[in-house]
Design a protein around this motif. Structure first.
Motif, mmCIF file in Angstrom:
data_model
loop_
_atom_site.group_PDB
_atom_site.id
_atom_site.type_symbol
_atom_site.label_atom_id
_atom_site.label_comp_id
_atom_site.label_asym_id
_atom_site.label_seq_id
_atom_site.Cartn_x
_atom_site.Cartn_y
_atom_site.Cartn_z
ATOM 1 N N PRO A 139 43.485 45.577 42.201
ATOM 2 C CA PRO A 139 44.704 46.063 41.798
ATOM 3 C C PRO A 139 44.709 46.158 40.081
ATOM 4 N N ALA A 140 45.553 46.819 39.613
ATOM 5 C CA ALA A 140 45.894 46.907 38.100
ATOM 6 C C ALA A 140 46.161 45.523 37.589
ATOM 7 N N PRO A 141 45.432 44.976 36.436
ATOM 8 C CA PRO A 141 45.868 43.658 35.832
ATOM 9 C C PRO A 141 47.471 43.669 35.703
ATOM 10 N N VAL A 142 48.192 42.575 35.857
ATOM 11 C CA VAL A 142 49.419 42.162 35.620
ATOM 12 C C VAL A 142 49.453 41.131 34.544
ATOM 13 N N ARG A 143 50.024 41.421 33.433
ATOM 14 C CA ARG A 143 50.039 40.366 32.227
ATOM 15 C C ARG A 143 50.983 39.107 32.620
ATOM 16 N N ALA A 144 50.648 38.228 32.497
ATOM 17 C CA ALA A 144 51.310 36.881 33.010
ATOM 18 C C ALA A 144 52.415 36.754 32.013
ATOM 19 N N GLN A 145 53.560 36.417 32.428
ATOM 20 C CA GLN A 145 54.709 36.101 31.882
ATOM 21 C C GLN A 145 55.048 34.584 31.702
ATOM 22 N N ALA A 146 55.506 34.297 30.829
ATOM 23 C CA ALA A 146 55.865 32.794 30.212
ATOM 24 C C ALA A 146 57.138 32.376 30.941
ATOM 25 N N GLU A 147 57.017 31.431 31.743
ATOM 26 C CA GLU A 147 58.296 30.884 32.461
ATOM 27 C C GLU A 147 59.343 30.621 31.417
ATOM 28 N N LYS A 148 60.513 30.546 31.952
ATOM 29 C CA LYS A 148 61.417 30.042 30.948
ATOM 30 C C LYS A 148 61.759 28.587 30.873
ATOM 31 N N THR A 149 61.831 28.018 29.672
ATOM 32 C CA THR A 149 62.027 26.485 29.405
ATOM 33 C C THR A 149 63.695 26.288 29.391
ATOM 34 N N PRO A 150 64.013 24.979 29.826
ATOM 35 C CA PRO A 150 63.083 23.962 30.270
ATOM 36 C C PRO A 150 62.653 24.184 31.801
ATOM 37 N N TYR A 151 61.391 23.734 31.988
ATOM 38 C CA TYR A 151 60.982 23.995 33.533
ATOM 39 C C TYR A 151 61.795 23.046 34.365
ATOM 40 N N HIS A 152 62.520 22.089 33.991
ATOM 41 C CA HIS A 152 63.062 21.410 34.958
ATOM 42 C C HIS A 152 64.430 22.175 35.545
ATOM 43 N N ARG A 153 64.753 23.237 34.789
ATOM 44 C CA ARG A 153 65.843 23.991 35.273
ATOM 45 C C ARG A 153 65.245 25.317 36.020
ATOM 46 N N ASN A 154 64.161 25.797 35.519
ATOM 47 C CA ASN A 154 63.775 27.076 36.250
ATOM 48 C C ASN A 154 62.475 27.305 36.926
ATOM 49 N N ALA A 155 61.747 26.002 37.169
ATOM 50 C CA ALA A 155 60.601 25.871 37.874
ATOM 51 C C ALA A 155 60.228 24.401 38.180
ATOM 52 N N ALA A 156 60.974 23.508 38.399
ATOM 53 C CA ALA A 156 60.706 22.281 38.643
ATOM 54 C C ALA A 156 59.803 21.802 39.535
ATOM 55 N N PRO A 157 59.544 22.479 40.608
ATOM 56 C CA PRO A 157 58.562 22.144 41.950
ATOM 57 C C PRO A 157 57.163 22.349 41.433
ATOM 58 N N VAL A 158 57.080 23.134 40.354
ATOM 59 C CA VAL A 158 55.623 23.456 39.900
ATOM 60 C C VAL A 158 55.172 22.314 38.835
ATOM 61 N N GLY A 159 53.910 22.150 38.798
ATOM 62 C CA GLY A 159 53.386 21.163 37.987
ATOM 63 C C GLY A 159 51.942 21.440 37.673
ATOM 64 N N LYS A 160 51.361 20.151 37.156
ATOM 65 C CA LYS A 160 49.896 20.286 36.794
ATOM 66 C C LYS A 160 49.369 19.030 37.641
ATOM 67 N N VAL A 161 48.118 19.551 38.354
ATOM 68 C CA VAL A 161 47.302 18.411 39.005
ATOM 69 C C VAL A 161 46.085 17.976 38.243
ATOM 70 N N PHE A 162 46.025 16.770 37.601
ATOM 71 C CA PHE A 162 45.217 16.166 36.783
ATOM 72 C C PHE A 162 44.170 15.240 37.793
ATOM 73 N N PHE A 163 42.616 15.501 37.144
ATOM 74 C CA PHE A 163 41.647 14.627 38.081
ATOM 75 C C PHE A 163 40.615 14.626 37.084
ATOM 76 N N ASP A 164 39.738 13.767 37.590
ATOM 77 C CA ASP A 164 38.480 13.345 36.934
ATOM 78 C C ASP A 164 37.375 13.879 37.719
ATOM 79 N N SER A 165 36.471 14.678 36.979
ATOM 80 C CA SER A 165 35.218 15.247 37.807
ATOM 81 C C SER A 165 34.120 14.624 36.944
#
Length: 400
Positions: A139-165
């Protein structure tokens, strides 16, 4: 000094849902406020932290987990004293039944989160023979777009997974998903298998924690120096007390995807670091999972969300890509995967992919592999195997 955190309180009168905007299925995470709801001081999460040395804080190891460690010749008291940093390959817990992730209060404080490096999304080369006769054209590259802030209004279910390797603190992305057997009270998070388990040559990672809507206002590194902890982790830290990934990933996963790439998915069951309601109740939203493995024609468009952390990104902000999906496979003998154009880099691994079904958006895949030039992403098709893993997690651990 011991670190403490008060769990984030859910915003009253607000629900966050994943919705489609328009017939072309341009995906967007949106929040809908109930009548009379407005942001106020009382709507904001309450979270406090104090600084602690790396590995400091109180370690809670339930008796059953201590017993499991002892079965593998690992002293639970040494684990509490920092022994979790010892990556003895002879004692690296690898089998599906061996997952151990005791809570270490205050370990994932804001500065340690910022130090976490991207868990490189598994990379594949643009070998013309890879998937020949199975994969669609790149596919042709699609430039990633920044999500609107605050995330709790626009993307609350999405988050970061932290771990130790073995290489230190690392980070992926994840999504709060519904628990069909415990409606309205889900504690389930969808991510990639390689964000929780090293695959055929390793075992389970440690100190796995999910932070929904991380860095809520999308602040820069300089701005985060004096940020309120509630802005960094608006819903608090959620520790995985169980994780499940596919046997195919555990046996055949590798840094380049390997034979496990088409099965590179995982489900976490999480609990708040200190007390509180379920994850779904706290965040106010969770997404359905689509296990129908739709074709590109059926899906029409898919969107991927995540926190890319490798250059030119730094992992502090949420981005998204939307594209018409195609097929990709590392080998004609392996199942095909979904693929879209996207410039997100490592750190976006595990982030949810969404498509429109019956008028609403549902999780249909997660970021797994991509090429060295970061021009596209591929994720597993979620079919019967993925649904069986999800159902087992829900029925066995969902009510805890």
């Amino acid at each position: 000094m011991r670190s403490t955190r008060t769990p984030a309180a859910p915003r009253r009168g607000r629900r966050t849902v994943l919705a489609a905007t328009g017939l072309v299925a341009a995906l967007a995470l949106t929040a809908t406020a109930c009548a009379g709801s407005a942001d106020s001081a009382s709507d904001k999460p309450d979270a406090t932290t104090s600084q602690a040395a790396d590995g400091g804080g109180k370690v809670r190891i339930p008796a059953e987990l201590a017993g499991k460690l002892e079965e593998h010749g690992i002293d639970a008291d040494r684990w509490k004293d920092g022994g979790w940093k010892d990556w003895d390959k002879d004692k690296w817990l690898s089998d599906a039944k061996d997952f151990v992730n005791p809570v270490i209060e205050g370990l994932w404080k804001p500065d340690r989160m910022q130090s976490a490096k991207e868990a490189d999304k598994t990379v594949t080369t643009k070998d013309a023979s890879a998937g020949q006769g199975v994969s669609d054209p790149d596919p042709a590259p699609v430039r990633a777009q920044a999500e609107k802030t605050p995330y709790h209004r626009n993307a609350a279910p999405v988050g970061k997974v932290f771990f130790d390797s073995p290489d230190g603190p690392a980070v992926c992305s994840g999504t709060v998903v519904k628990d069909v057997n415990h409606p309205g009270k889900s504690n389930l998070v969808w991510t990639a298998g390689h964000c929780v388990h090293a695959g055929g040559d390793g075992g389970w990672y440690r100190n796995i924690t999910f932070v929904p809507a991380y860095n809520d206002y999308g602040k820069s590194e300089a701005e985060l120096t004096n940020a309120n902890p509630a802005e960094i982790a608006p819903y608090g830290n959620w520790w995985a007390d169980w994780a499940s990934t596919s046997n195919q990933w555990i046996k055949g996963g590798s840094e380049t995807g390997g034979e496990g790439a088409a099965y590179d998915y995982a489900v976490l069951h999480v609990k708040p670091e200190r007390g509180g309601k379920s994850l779904e109740e706290t965040v106010g939203a969770a997404l359905d999972v689509d296990f129908s493995a739709p074709s590109a024609a059926e899906a029409r468009k898919m969107g991927a969300w995540g926190y890319p952390a490798a250059p030119p990104y730094n992992g502090l902000k949420m981005f998204k890509c939307v594209d018409v999906p195609g097929r990709f496979s590392l080998s004609p003998s392996l199942p095909t995967m979904h693929r879209i154009g996207c410039t997100m880099t490592g750190g976006s691994s595990g982030g949810g992919w969404f498509r429109v079904r019956d008028g609403k958006s549902v999780l249909v895949s997660n970021t797994s592999i991509g090429p060295a030039d970061n021009s596209w992403l591929a994720g597993p098709q979620l079919g019967r195997d993925a649904e069986a893993l999800y159902q087992n997690m829900s029925k066995t651990y969902g009510g805890r």
